[in-house]
Scaffold this motif. Structure first.
Motif, short mmCIF file in Angstrom:
data_model
loop_
_atom_site.label_atom_id
_atom_site.label_comp_id
_atom_site.label_asym_id
_atom_site.label_seq_id
_atom_site.Cartn_x
_atom_site.Cartn_y
_atom_site.Cartn_z
N SER A 39 -10.11 21.10 32.43
CA SER A 39 -10.67 19.80 32.78
C SER A 39 -10.21 19.43 34.19
O SER A 39 -9.26 20.01 34.71
CB SER A 39 -10.25 18.73 31.77
OG SER A 39 -8.85 18.57 31.81
N ALA A 40 -10.91 18.50 34.81
CA ALA A 40 -10.56 18.11 36.18
C ALA A 40 -10.69 16.60 36.33
O ALA A 40 -11.58 15.98 35.75
CB ALA A 40 -11.47 18.82 37.18
N THR A 41 -9.81 16.05 37.14
CA THR A 41 -9.84 14.63 37.46
C THR A 41 -10.01 14.52 38.97
O THR A 41 -9.35 15.23 39.73
CB THR A 41 -8.54 13.94 37.02
OG1 THR A 41 -8.43 14.06 35.60
CG2 THR A 41 -8.52 12.47 37.40
N ALA A 42 -10.91 13.63 39.39
CA ALA A 42 -11.13 13.39 40.81
C ALA A 42 -11.11 11.88 41.05
O ALA A 42 -11.53 11.10 40.20
CB ALA A 42 -12.47 13.98 41.26
N ASP A 46 -11.27 6.22 48.56
CA ASP A 46 -10.68 4.89 48.67
C ASP A 46 -9.87 4.50 47.43
O ASP A 46 -9.29 3.42 47.37
CB ASP A 46 -11.76 3.84 48.93
CG ASP A 46 -12.79 3.75 47.82
OD1 ASP A 46 -12.69 4.51 46.82
OD2 ASP A 46 -13.71 2.93 47.95
N GLY A 47 -9.83 5.37 46.41
CA GLY A 47 -9.07 5.11 45.20
C GLY A 47 -9.75 4.18 44.21
O GLY A 47 -9.17 3.84 43.19
N ALA A 48 -11.00 3.79 44.48
CA ALA A 48 -11.69 2.83 43.63
C ALA A 48 -12.13 3.43 42.30
O ALA A 48 -12.13 2.76 41.28
CB ALA A 48 -12.90 2.25 44.36
N VAL A 49 -12.50 4.71 42.29
CA VAL A 49 -13.07 5.34 41.11
C VAL A 49 -12.30 6.62 40.79
O VAL A 49 -12.01 7.41 41.69
CB VAL A 49 -14.56 5.70 41.35
CG1 VAL A 49 -15.15 6.41 40.15
CG2 VAL A 49 -15.37 4.48 41.72
N MET A 81 -21.03 8.75 41.67
CA MET A 81 -21.69 10.06 41.62
C MET A 81 -20.97 11.08 42.51
O MET A 81 -20.79 12.23 42.11
CB MET A 81 -23.16 9.94 42.02
CG MET A 81 -24.00 9.20 41.00
SD MET A 81 -23.88 9.88 39.33
CE MET A 81 -24.55 11.51 39.58
N ARG A 82 -20.55 10.68 43.70
CA ARG A 82 -19.83 11.62 44.58
C ARG A 82 -18.50 12.04 43.94
O ARG A 82 -18.09 13.19 44.04
CB ARG A 82 -19.60 11.00 45.96
CG ARG A 82 -20.83 10.98 46.84
CD ARG A 82 -20.50 10.62 48.28
NE ARG A 82 -19.78 9.37 48.42
CZ ARG A 82 -20.35 8.16 48.53
NH1 ARG A 82 -21.66 8.04 48.49
NH2 ARG A 82 -19.60 7.09 48.68
N ALA A 87 -15.41 16.28 40.90
CA ALA A 87 -14.77 16.77 39.67
C ALA A 87 -15.55 17.96 39.10
O ALA A 87 -14.95 18.90 38.59
CB ALA A 87 -14.65 15.65 38.64
N GLN A 88 -16.88 17.92 39.18
CA GLN A 88 -17.69 19.04 38.69
C GLN A 88 -17.38 20.32 39.47
O GLN A 88 -17.26 21.39 38.89
CB GLN A 88 -19.18 18.73 38.81
CG GLN A 88 -19.68 17.75 37.79
CD GLN A 88 -21.12 17.35 38.03
OE1 GLN A 88 -21.60 17.32 39.17
NE2 GLN A 88 -21.82 17.01 36.97
N ARG A 89 -17.24 20.18 40.78
CA ARG A 89 -16.91 21.36 41.59
C ARG A 89 -15.55 21.92 41.18
O ARG A 89 -15.36 23.12 41.08
CB ARG A 89 -16.96 21.03 43.08
CG ARG A 89 -18.37 20.91 43.63
CD ARG A 89 -18.38 20.80 45.14
NE ARG A 89 -17.71 19.60 45.63
CZ ARG A 89 -18.27 18.40 45.73
NH1 ARG A 89 -19.52 18.22 45.35
NH2 ARG A 89 -17.59 17.38 46.20
N GLU A 90 -14.59 21.03 40.92
CA GLU A 90 -13.25 21.47 40.52
C GLU A 90 -13.28 22.16 39.15
O GLU A 90 -12.67 23.21 38.96
CB GLU A 90 -12.27 20.29 40.50
CG GLU A 90 -10.86 20.68 40.14
CD GLU A 90 -10.22 21.69 41.10
OE1 GLU A 90 -9.36 22.46 40.65
OE2 GLU A 90 -10.60 21.71 42.29
#
Length: 159
Positions: A39-42, A46-49, A81-82, A87-90
């Protein structure tokens, strides 16, 4: 025609097959562990999401920090979305690395890579022309208020 099994020791063949089966079982267990931990976390710059994705790419969690309140609604969706795409790339990189360790031959990896998400090109933002509605579902009447559109004039969601 010669017998292809002539000269083979059945016990030796059986031991080799058992060893190959044990090796495959070990590799499968290792791959299962690696994939379950892929699993991956992104987090947005700016730290908002912050988003977390499962190894399958499924969204497991999304959180918004206090900075998200400063982001306008029209920019929050693209920011989410970005962040999801990062996270999808990771996840894709982690899954591919795990599979590569187990099945490193180029043909197998080419097959696997066909199913992995590719980085998406960043779309260029186009400013709407003066006569466009800027993406609104409602079209403006010349009198000022919104006007519902029908199927013959653009297929609005309003009916």
């Amino acid at each position: 025609m010669a017998n292809p099994f002539d000269g083979l020791d059945p016990d030796s063949v059986l031991r080799q097959l058992q060893q190959q089966a044990e090796d495959l079982e070990t590799k499968a267990a290792q791959l299962r562990t690696e994939l379950s931990n892929a699993s991956a976390t992104a987090t947005s710059p700016d730290g908002a999401v912050t988003v977390t994705l499962a190894p399958t790419g499924a969204l497991q969690n999304i959180t918004f920090a206090a900075q998200a309140a400063k982001v306008t609604p029209d920019k929050l969706g693209p920011l989410v979305m970005r962040t999801v795409q990062a996270a999808q790339r990771e996840v894709s990189n982690r899954v591919t690395a795990s599979l590569s360790q187990q099945f490193g031959d180029p043909e197998t990896m080419d097959f696997v890579n066909r199913f992995m998400p590719q980085p998406e090109a960043t779309p260029t933002r186009r400013e709407p022309a003066p006569d466009e509605d800027g993406g609104s579902v409602l079209r403006k009447r010349r009198g000022g208020g919104p006007q519902q559109t029908g199927p013959d004039d653009g297929g609005s969601l309003l009916r």
